[in-house]
Scaffold this motif. Structure first.
Motif, PDB file in Angstrom:
ATOM      1  N   PHE B  90       2.484   3.293  -2.682  1.00  0.00           N
ATOM      2  CA  PHE B  90       3.525   2.890  -1.745  1.00  0.00           C
ATOM      3  C   PHE B  90       4.678   2.199  -2.457  1.00  0.00           C
ATOM      4  O   PHE B  90       4.510   1.622  -3.529  1.00  0.00           O
ATOM      5  CB  PHE B  90       2.948   1.960  -0.684  1.00  0.00           C
ATOM      6  CG  PHE B  90       1.979   2.647   0.226  1.00  0.00           C
ATOM      7  CD1 PHE B  90       2.381   3.119   1.457  1.00  0.00           C
ATOM      8  CD2 PHE B  90       0.666   2.849  -0.168  1.00  0.00           C
ATOM      9  CE1 PHE B  90       1.496   3.768   2.295  1.00  0.00           C
ATOM     10  CE2 PHE B  90      -0.229   3.503   0.667  1.00  0.00           C
ATOM     11  CZ  PHE B  90       0.192   3.961   1.902  1.00  0.00           C
ATOM     12  N   ILE B  93       4.042  -2.485  -2.731  1.00  0.00           N
ATOM     13  CA  ILE B  93       2.621  -2.388  -3.071  1.00  0.00           C
ATOM     14  C   ILE B  93       1.735  -2.595  -1.849  1.00  0.00           C
ATOM     15  O   ILE B  93       1.891  -3.554  -1.114  1.00  0.00           O
ATOM     16  CB  ILE B  93       2.280  -3.444  -4.125  1.00  0.00           C
ATOM     17  CG1 ILE B  93       3.099  -3.166  -5.372  1.00  0.00           C
ATOM     18  CG2 ILE B  93       0.807  -3.435  -4.436  1.00  0.00           C
ATOM     19  CD1 ILE B  93       3.052  -4.257  -6.383  1.00  0.00           C
ATOM     20  N   ALA B  94       0.817  -1.679  -1.632  1.00  0.00           N
ATOM     21  CA  ALA B  94      -0.077  -1.778  -0.482  1.00  0.00           C
ATOM     22  C   ALA B  94      -1.518  -1.833  -0.956  1.00  0.00           C
ATOM     23  O   ALA B  94      -2.354  -1.037  -0.549  1.00  0.00           O
ATOM     24  CB  ALA B  94       0.150  -0.600   0.462  1.00  0.00           C
ATOM     25  N   LEU B  95      -1.795  -2.792  -1.829  1.00  0.00           N
ATOM     26  CA  LEU B  95      -3.176  -2.972  -2.284  1.00  0.00           C
ATOM     27  C   LEU B  95      -3.930  -3.821  -1.264  1.00  0.00           C
ATOM     28  O   LEU B  95      -3.327  -4.449  -0.407  1.00  0.00           O
ATOM     29  CB  LEU B  95      -3.187  -3.670  -3.643  1.00  0.00           C
ATOM     30  CG  LEU B  95      -2.802  -2.784  -4.819  1.00  0.00           C
ATOM     31  CD1 LEU B  95      -2.552  -3.631  -6.042  1.00  0.00           C
ATOM     32  CD2 LEU B  95      -3.880  -1.752  -5.103  1.00  0.00           C
ATOM     33  N   PHE B  96      -5.250  -3.844  -1.411  1.00  0.00           N
ATOM     34  CA  PHE B  96      -6.062  -4.703  -0.558  1.00  0.00           C
ATOM     35  C   PHE B  96      -6.181  -6.045  -1.265  1.00  0.00           C
ATOM     36  O   PHE B  96      -6.991  -6.231  -2.161  1.00  0.00           O
ATOM     37  CB  PHE B  96      -7.412  -4.050  -0.311  1.00  0.00           C
ATOM     38  CG  PHE B  96      -7.287  -2.631   0.171  1.00  0.00           C
ATOM     39  CD1 PHE B  96      -6.476  -2.332   1.255  1.00  0.00           C
ATOM     40  CD2 PHE B  96      -7.949  -1.598  -0.459  1.00  0.00           C
ATOM     41  CE1 PHE B  96      -6.331  -1.033   1.706  1.00  0.00           C
ATOM     42  CE2 PHE B  96      -7.815  -0.297  -0.017  1.00  0.00           C
ATOM     43  CZ  PHE B  96      -7.007  -0.008   1.064  1.00  0.00           C
ATOM     44  N   LYS B  97      -5.348  -6.988  -0.854  1.00  0.00           N
ATOM     45  CA  LYS B  97      -5.130  -8.214  -1.631  1.00  0.00           C
ATOM     46  C   LYS B  97      -6.346  -9.095  -1.805  1.00  0.00           C
ATOM     47  O   LYS B  97      -6.467  -9.804  -2.779  1.00  0.00           O
ATOM     48  CB  LYS B  97      -4.008  -9.029  -0.965  1.00  0.00           C
ATOM     49  CG  LYS B  97      -2.652  -8.388  -1.119  1.00  0.00           C
ATOM     50  CD  LYS B  97      -1.612  -9.415  -1.483  1.00  0.00           C
ATOM     51  CE  LYS B  97      -0.388  -8.786  -2.121  1.00  0.00           C
ATOM     52  NZ  LYS B  97       0.025  -7.510  -1.537  1.00  0.00           N
TER      53      LYS B  97
END
Lengths: 358, 260
Positions: B90, B93-97
Motif C-alpha cells: 500500500f 504502509i498497511a502493516l499489522f502494527k
C-alpha cells in the motif's frame, strides 16, 4: 541476574516457536502449576477456595473470552455477562432435560450455545465499529437477560428465573467440597487458557490481529473479514459461556438472570483494561486485581485503623476502600496504559539485562 | 537464464470507475504480460491507486471487463483475488502494527493453511505441521529481504524504510503470481531506493513474478520498467516502452504543462 537466555540456542523452528522459549519461564510455569494443583489444595482454607480462588479463576476465564474478542480481534463488546448467562442457563437445561448427560459435556455445550448466540449478536460488527459496536452489543446484554426472565421454560418455571445448579458428578465422584470444585475449575481454566494461547499464536489469531490492526490489508492478503470477526465472536462467547456455567455450578450454586447484569459486563471489561488488552496473562492479572484488591483492602484497612487507633467507623472504612480502589486503578492506567501484563513484560526485559543498562 | 516476457495474463478492457459524480477512471484499457514489470505513472490524483484497487477487487468498476488468464471476472472480493495469487503493498504502509515482523509475514501464508479451529487450539495435527512448514517458507523471504535481525520486532517500532521492506515481504510470503506495488519507494533516501529496486528486480528475475508498479521517481520507473502506462485525470494518455512514453507529447504536457 539468573534470568538469562544466554547459551539457550534454538536449532529448529519448533523450538523457536514454543510458547515459553526461555528455560527459566518454563521452570516458572511448572512451579506455578504445581503450586496451583498441589500446594494450594494442601494449605488453602475453605474461605479461600469459595470466596477467592474459584471466583478468580472463573472471572479470569470470562476476561480471557472478552480479551480474545476485544484485545485480539479489536471488537469492543459490553455483552460478556449475557454470554455467561447463556452458558449457565444452557448447561442447566442440558443437565435437566437430557438424561445422564455428563456434566463436562453440558459445560461444553453451554459454551457452544453461547458461541451460537455470540455469532448472532456479532453480526452487527460486519457493518459497525468501535463505540457503535459496543452499543450494539448492549442489545445482547439487555435482550438475553430479558429473555431469561420472560420465558419460564428456560429456568424450568422457577419464580423470577432463578436456577439451582445440579450436582456435579464426574465418573461417580461428586464434586461437593470447595476444594474439589476448585480443582475442577482450575483444570478447565488451564486447558482453555492453553487452547487460547495456541489460537492466538496460530493462523486464526493472526487473522484476528490483522483485522484489528488494518482491516483492508487483512482482506487483501486473503483473510475473510466476515468469517474472522464471527469466529472471534464465537470463540469469545464460548469462553464466556463456559465461565458462566462454572459461575453457576461451581461458585454460586444458584443464579438469577439479573445477576448477569451490565455491571458484571463492565467488571469483566475493566479486568482486561487493567490487566492488559491483547494478553492472555493480562486476563488473569486483571481478574486478580479487580477481585482481590477489594478483599485485600477489606483486611488491611480495619487492621491499619486499629493499629493507628484512628477514630473511623466501619462505614467510612468502606468509603475509603472504594476511593483507594479507584485511585489505584487510575494510578496503574497512568503508569502503564497497556495494563499490568505489559509492566510484567517490561520488568522481564529489564531483568534480562540487569545489572547492565542495555 | 534470461527472463522471458510471456503471454498477457491480465487484460483490462474499458474500465470506468465512479464514486457518485466523481469519475476516478474513465475508459481505461491496458494489459499486463507474464513476468514483466509494468509501471503505472501519472500526476497526483490521476487514478493510479484506484487502478490497483480495481485489479485486486477492492473497488468494483461500473463498466469494463477484467480478463485474467483468458477468463472474464465480473465482481471479485479482495480475498478471492488473493486466492488467485494477487498480492499488493500500500501507498501508506498497511502493516499489522501490533504484530511482529515474523507474524506479519506469516499472515501472507494464511490461504495455504488448512487446519481447523480445534486443531489450532490444541496445536495438533495439521496446525503444528503447517506452522513449521510455513515458518520455513517465511524464513526464506526473510533471508531474501535481509531482515533477519528484526524478525521478532513489533513492526510499529521499525523505521519507515524497513516497514516498507516488511510490507513487501508480507506480499512475497504469499508467493504471488502478480505483485502490485503502490509507491514502494515513496519517502525513501537514495540508498533505500537502491535496495528496494534491487529487491524488485530480484523478485522479478528469480521468481518470475509479474509486477505492477506505481512510482513517482521517474529515474527508477524508466530504468526498471518493461512497459509504462500513463494516467492523467482518470484517463489513459500514454502506454508503451519507457522511451516511447518519455517522448510522448501528451505525457510531457501532463507533467510539465503546455504552452498556451
Amino acid at each position: 541476574m539468573f534470568y538469562r537466555e544466554a547459551g539457550q540456542f534454538k536449532t529448529s523452528y519448533g523450538a523457536d516457536q514454543q510458547i515459553l522459549p526461555i528455560r527459566q519461564d518454563r521452570i516458572g510455569m511448572v512451579v506455578l502449576l504445581a503450586v496451583a494443583f498441589l500446594g494450594v489444595p494442601m494449605f488453602a482454607s475453605e474461605y479461600w477456595f469459595s470466596a477467592i480462588l474459584i471466583p478468580f479463576l472463573i472471572f479470569a476465564l470470562a476476561a480471557l473470552g472478552l480479551n480474545i474478542l476485544t484485545g485480539y480481534a479489536g471488537q469492543l463488546s459490553l455483552g460478556s455477562a449475557a454470554f455467561m448467562a447463556v452458558g449457565a442457563y444452557a448447561a442447566y437445561n442440558f443437565q435437566l432435560r437430557i438424561e445422564g448427560i455428563p456434566i463436562l459435556v453440558s459445560f461444553l455445550l453451554g459454551g457452544v450455545v453461547a458461541a451460537g448466540v455470540g455469532i448472532l449478536f456479532g453480526l452487527p460488527s460486519l457493518r459497525i465499529k468501535g463505540f457503535y459496536l459496543a452499543v450494539a452489543t448492549l442489545a445482547a446484554q439487555f435482550f438475553i437477560v430479558w429473555c431469561l426472565t420472560k420465558f419460564p421454560w428456560l429456568s424450568n418455571n422457577s419464580s423470577s428465573g432463578v436456577i439451582s445448579a445440579q450436582k456435579i458428578i464426574i465418573f461417580g465422584h461428586e464434586f461437593n467440597s470447595p476444594q474439589d470444585k476448585y480443582l475442577l475449575v482450575l483444570g478447565i481454566v488451564v486447558v482453555l487458557a492453553l487452547a487460547a494461547k495456541n489460537l492466538v499464536r496460530g493462523n486464526v489469531g493472526r487473522s484476528w490481529m490483522a483485522v484489528r490492526d488494518m482491516d483492508v490489508a487483512a482482506e487483501v492478503i486473503g483473510f475473510r473479514i466476515m468469517r474472522t470477526k464471527l469466529t472471534a465472536f464465537a470463540v469469545s462467547s464460548f469462553y464466556c459461556g463456559v465461565a458462566g456455567a462454572l459461575y453457576a455450578f461451581c461458585y454460586l450454586g444458584s443464579v438469577e438472570p439479573d445477576g448477569f447484569s451490565l455491571e458484571l459486563s463492565f467488571k469483566i471489561l475493566f479486568m482486561i483494561i487493567i490487566g492488559g488488552v491483547g494478553s492472555i496473562l493480562g486476563s488473569f492479572v486483571g481478574a486478580a486485581f479487580i477481585l482481590l484488591l477489594p478483599v485485600l483492602l477489606d483486611v488491611l484497612l480495619p487492621a491499619l485503623s486499629e493499629t493507628l487507633s484512628l477514630p473511623v467507623d466501619g462505614a467510612s472504612i468502606s468509603h475509603i476502600q472504594t476511593m483507594i480502589f479507584g485511585a489505584l486503578i487510575m494510578f496503574f492506567l497512568i503508569v502503564e496504559p497497556h495494563g499490568l501484563a505489559r509492566l510484567w513484560q517490561i520488568a522481564k526485559e529489564k531483568l534480562r539485562l540487569w545489572p547492565f543498562p542495555h | 537464464m534470461a527472463r522471458q516476457i510471456g503471454e498477457v495474463i491480465v487484460d483490462l478492457q474499458n474500465i470506468s470507475l465512479r464514486f457518485g459524480g466523481v469519475k476516478a477512471l474513465t475508459d481505461i484499457s491496458f494489459n499486463i504480460r507474464e513476468h514483466e514489470i509494468r509501471s503505472i505513472i501519472g500526476p497526483n490524483g490521476a487514478g493510479k491507486s484506484s487502478m490497483l484497487n480495481v485489479i485486486n477487487g477492492v473497488y468494483h468498476p461500473q463498466e469494463g471487463k477484467i480478463i485474467y488468464r483468458g477468463e472474464e471476472r465480473r465482481k471479485m472480493e479482495p480475498y478471492e483475488a488473493a486466492g488467485q495469487g494477487f498480492a499488493r503493498t500500500f501507498q501508506n504502509i498497511a502493516l499489522f502494527k501490533g504484530m511482529s515482523v515474523l507474524d506479519n509475514l506469516m499472515t501472507g501464508r494464511n490461504l495455504k493453511m488448512k487446519a481447523t479451529l480445534v486443531e489450532q487450539a490444541f496445536f495438533w495435527g495439521r496446525a503444528r505441521n503447517e506452522e513449521l512448514e510455513h515458518r520455513k517458507k517465511v524464513e526464506e523471504v526473510i533471508d531474501f529481504l535481509e531482515i533477519q535481525h528484526i524478525r521478532k520486532t513489533p513492526v510499529g517500532r521499525l523505521p519507515y524504510g524497513l516497514q516498507k521492506r516488511v510490507e513487501l515481504g508480507r506480499a512475497l510470503a504469499a508467493e504471488p503470481n502478480l505483485l502490485l506495488l503502490d509507491e514502494p519507494m515513496a519517502g525513501m533516501n537514495v540508498e533505500e531506493k537502491q535496495d528496494m529496486c534491487r529487491f524488485i528486480l530480484d523478485v522479478n528475475d528469480q521468481f518470475g513474478t509479474t509486477i505492477v508498479l506505481i512510482e513517482h521517481d521517474m529515474g527508477v520507473v524508466m530504468d526498471i520498467s518493461d512497459r509504462v502506462v500513463v494516467l492523467d485525470y482518470g484517463k489513459k494518455i500514454g502506454d508503451g516502452v519507457p522511451d516511447e512514453v518519455k517522448n510522448n507529447p501528451e505525457v510531457i504536457a501532463a507533467y510539465l504543462g503546455t504552452q498556451h
